[in-house]
Structures are given as structure tokens and as C-alpha cells.
Design a protein around this motif. Structure first.
Motif, short mmCIF file in Angstrom:
data_model
loop_
_atom_site.label_atom_id
_atom_site.label_comp_id
_atom_site.label_asym_id
_atom_site.label_seq_id
_atom_site.Cartn_x
_atom_site.Cartn_y
_atom_site.Cartn_z
N VAL A 214 0.82 -1.21 0.00
CA VAL A 214 0.00 0.00 0.00
C VAL A 214 0.86 1.26 0.00
O VAL A 214 0.49 2.28 -0.60
CB VAL A 214 -0.98 0.00 1.20
CG1 VAL A 214 -0.23 0.06 2.53
CG2 VAL A 214 -1.98 1.15 1.09
N TRP A 217 1.88 1.87 -3.53
CA TRP A 217 0.77 2.43 -4.31
C TRP A 217 0.55 3.91 -3.99
O TRP A 217 0.25 4.71 -4.88
CB TRP A 217 -0.50 1.63 -4.08
CG TRP A 217 -0.40 0.16 -4.38
CD1 TRP A 217 -1.00 -0.87 -3.69
CD2 TRP A 217 0.32 -0.48 -5.46
NE1 TRP A 217 -0.71 -2.08 -4.24
CE2 TRP A 217 0.11 -1.89 -5.34
CE3 TRP A 217 1.12 -0.02 -6.49
CZ2 TRP A 217 0.66 -2.80 -6.21
CZ3 TRP A 217 1.69 -0.94 -7.36
CH2 TRP A 217 1.46 -2.30 -7.23
N ARG A 218 0.70 4.27 -2.72
CA ARG A 218 0.51 5.67 -2.34
C ARG A 218 1.61 6.56 -2.93
O ARG A 218 1.36 7.71 -3.29
CB ARG A 218 0.47 5.80 -0.83
CG ARG A 218 -0.82 5.27 -0.23
CD ARG A 218 -0.81 5.26 1.29
NE ARG A 218 -2.05 4.68 1.79
CZ ARG A 218 -2.26 4.35 3.06
NH1 ARG A 218 -1.29 4.55 3.97
NH2 ARG A 218 -3.41 3.82 3.43
N ALA A 221 0.71 6.70 -6.86
CA ALA A 221 -0.59 7.24 -7.31
C ALA A 221 -0.52 8.65 -7.90
O ALA A 221 -1.11 8.90 -8.97
CB ALA A 221 -1.59 7.19 -6.15
N GLU A 265 -6.05 4.24 -4.53
CA GLU A 265 -5.13 5.32 -4.15
C GLU A 265 -5.09 6.41 -5.21
O GLU A 265 -4.98 7.61 -4.88
CB GLU A 265 -3.73 4.75 -3.90
CG GLU A 265 -3.63 3.77 -2.74
CD GLU A 265 -4.01 4.39 -1.41
OE1 GLU A 265 -3.81 5.62 -1.24
OE2 GLU A 265 -4.50 3.66 -0.53
#
Length: 351
Positions: A214, A217-218, A221, A265
Motif C-alpha cells: 500500500v 501504491w501511495r 498514485a 489510491e
């Protein structure tokens, strides 16, 4: 305009030892003779030799020169490698580096990796498993490979003219010491600010004892798709593999969920772009479970599937194409806009 040329020396994750993770990378604006980054080093000289027999012009510059192509050999290519970039030190990612360490031409070369990856390599180049040909001392004439740590500190570090890398830690299963750390690299072409993501072996956040995807992905994004339009990610096993038998890897079911997580995200960061201070107000938050909210969120993004494990039970179609098609089928109902591709050995990819 593409920023990078990538030649796929190997894209598999076993059992075929002639097709293991190994990629040769350079900026599109440079010549192969200007220097090469070796991204992973599972397969090497032998695999490249077979590839060049099938496609002798693979490293030819434009316009192609048939006579010059005949002089290109695995040895001349690897002598132009200036550095190795390794996600972790499992054998299917380092074996050709180890085997060729004493004979590879072109002078000393850097090995970039996380501190843990380099520590693991030290156990290999210890004088017992393999001669002590790698180390930190650049002034030691016996050391042909120079360790250089990439810390997961949020910073980009230059590893090659015009190329910088940010390392992020991801989880790859467990061993007796706890969660095994692998790496995910953001590889940036500095002149254009275009970059792509390259994952080492990685497990899904949904089953990990230490979920870390995660955070990747952040970080990605806000850059999708204009500055970041490609992700190389493993998907080792076909659909239906039991979770307890993943051994720190992804399957299509889990990869599809990771793409949904990434799309979430992306939608959140785009929704918050106009919010005061960059924060998303509660009244502006969108229900991520609502139908259609993620539609098209990943348009312009290509996801390259790699590290598929060959079973030798069937050669037609290849296992990486089977897994690619399963990923496409699972993602199709979500209409994220992402393009899913298989990475094939011996091909050239433009990023």
C-alpha cells in the motif's frame, strides 16, 4: 517518447534455470556501448547467447548494421554493464552474477541493493560458497564487485548517468527470522522525470504479516500515468493457488486485488488534489465500493507480468501467457483501464 530500452534476458521464476529474472536497461537516448544497468541477475551469459542466436540484431543501434551485429556477444554486452541493481539475494535473482563474477569484463562494477540484500550477498561471496570477489573496498584490486547500499529512506539515488532509483521495502513471505524483505524500485529517467516501478518477489498485503504494498501504491498514485506509466510485477502462480502455498508470491486473484488497491489510491489522490492543504475533506470522500468509482483510474498504465513459475506440464500456451490471461479476465469487470502484458524472454521493451 519512451525513456528506457529494456532487453529481457530472463523473465521466469523457475524451474527453468535458463530463464530466470534478468533485465538489461539503458536510457533510450544513449547507446548500449555507453553503459548498461543489469536489473536482477538470475540468467546471464548463457541465456543471452541463445537469445542472440535467434536475434543477432537485438542490441543494434539505429540504423541496423548487420556486420556490427555479428560482433555482439554475451561477453561484449556484459562487459558494458556498469552496475547491478538487485531486489533481493535469492538464487534465481543472483545466480549469473555469482557465476560470472571472476570473469566478467569491463572493470569493476557496483552492486546496488538494500542493506539486507548486500548482507545476504556477503554470505555468498564469503570465500566458502564463492570466492571473495565482492566487497565494500573500492581500492582492493581483488574486489571486482563493489557493494553500494540503497536505503529505503524516500530518496532517489543516482546509479548511472541520468538514472536515479528510489528503494522501497516489500514483504516476500517469512523465514525463521521473521518477514523476508524484498525491494521495489522506482527507476527514474532524470532528464524527462519519467519513471517505472520494478518489483522484486512480493506477497499480497491481504495475507502478509507486514503489509507494505500500500505504501508503494501511495507513492505511485500521484504520478500515474503522466510520469509513471509502467509497473513490472511478479505473478508466480496461476489462479486457484491456495493462499498457504503462495510462499511469499502473487497469484492472479491477489494481483487483481493489488491493482484495485492501486486504483483506489489514484482516485483518492486525484479527488484530494483540489482540497485545501492537499487533504481530502470528509464530505469530498467518495465511497470506494460504489459501482464505477474506479472506472478508468489506471488508464494509461501498463502492468508487465513476470516471474511466472514454469511447471513443464505443458508448453502451449506458455505459463506466463496463461497467468496474463487470467489477470486480464479477473480485472475486466472492474474496468480500471489498465493494460496487462506478459514479459517474454528475448524481447525488447520500450518504457
Amino acid at each position: 517518447m519512451p525513456a528506457f530500452d529494456i532487453v529481457v534476458v530472463g523473465s521466469g521464476g523457475g524451474l527453468d534455470e535458463t530463464n530466470l529474472s534478468a533485465y538489461l536497461l539503458k536510457p533510450c537516448s544513449a547507446s548500449w556501448n555507453d553503459g548498461i544497468i543489469a536489473l536482477e541477475a538470475g540468467s546471464g551469459h548463457g541465456a543471452l547467447g541463445h537469445i542472440l542466436k535467434r536475434n543477432p540484431g537485438l542490441f543494434s543501434e539505429s540504423p541496423p548494421d548487420a556486420d556490427l551485429a555479428k560482433t555482439i556477444t554475451p561477453s561484449t554486452v556484459y562487459s558494458n554493464v556498469k552496475c547491478f541493481l538487485l531486489t533481493h539475494a535469492h538464487l534465481d535473482h543472483i545466480s549469473s552474477l555469482v557465476m560470472s563474477a571472476g570473469t566478467i569484463g569491463g572493470g569493476s562494477k557496483c552492486i546496488y541493493g538494500s542493506p539486507q540484500t548486500l548482507q545476504d550477498l556477503e554470505t555468498v561471496f564469503s570465500g566458502r560458497i564463492w570466492p571473495r570477489l565482492a566487497g565494500y573496498d573500492e581500492n582492493n584490486p581483488l574486489i571486482r564487485l563493489i557493494y553500494h547500499a540503497l536505503h529505503a529512506d524516500g530518496k532517489y539515488e543516482t546509479i548511472f548517468p541520468g538514472v536515479s532509483v528510489r528503494n522501497m521495502t516489500v514483504s516476500h513471505g517469512k523465514n525463521e527470522a521473521g518477514v523476508y524483505e524484498s525491494s521495489c524500485f522506482f527507476i527514474k529517467h532524470v532528464p524527462t522525470q519519467h519513471e517505472f516501478i520494478f518489483f522484486g518477489d512480493v506477497e499480497p498485503d491481504s495475507v502478509s504479516a507486514e503489509p507494505r504494498n500500500v505504501y508503494v501504491w501511495r507513492a505511485a498514485a500521484p504520478k500515474i500515468p503522466h510520469h509513471l506509466s509502467a509497473i513490472f510485477i511478479e505473478c508466480s502462480y496461476p489462479a486457484g493457488r491456495p493462499t498457504e502455498a503462495l510462499f511469499g508470491h502473487l497469484s492472479p486473484d491477489h494481483l487483481a486485488q493489488e491493482m484495485i488497491n492501486l486504483a483506489t489510491e489514484v482516485v483518492l489522490v486525484r479527488s484530494s488534489a483540489g482540497a485545501r492543504g492537499g487533504r481530502l475533506r470528509k464530505k469530498q470522500k467518495r465511497d470506494m465500493t460504489s459501482p464505477g468509482v474506479l472506472h478508468g483510474a489506471l488508464t494509461g498504465l501498463r502492468v508487465y507480468i513476470m516471474h511466472c513459475k514454469e511447471t513443464f506440464s505443458s508448453k502451449h500456451p506458455p505459463i506466463n501467457h496463461v497467468i496474463r490471461d487470467q489477470c486480464r479476465d479477473l480485472l475486466k469487470p472492474h474496468n480500471l483501464g489498465v493494460e496487462v502484458l506478459a514479459v517474454d524472454q528475448g524481447t525488447k521493451i520500450l518504457i
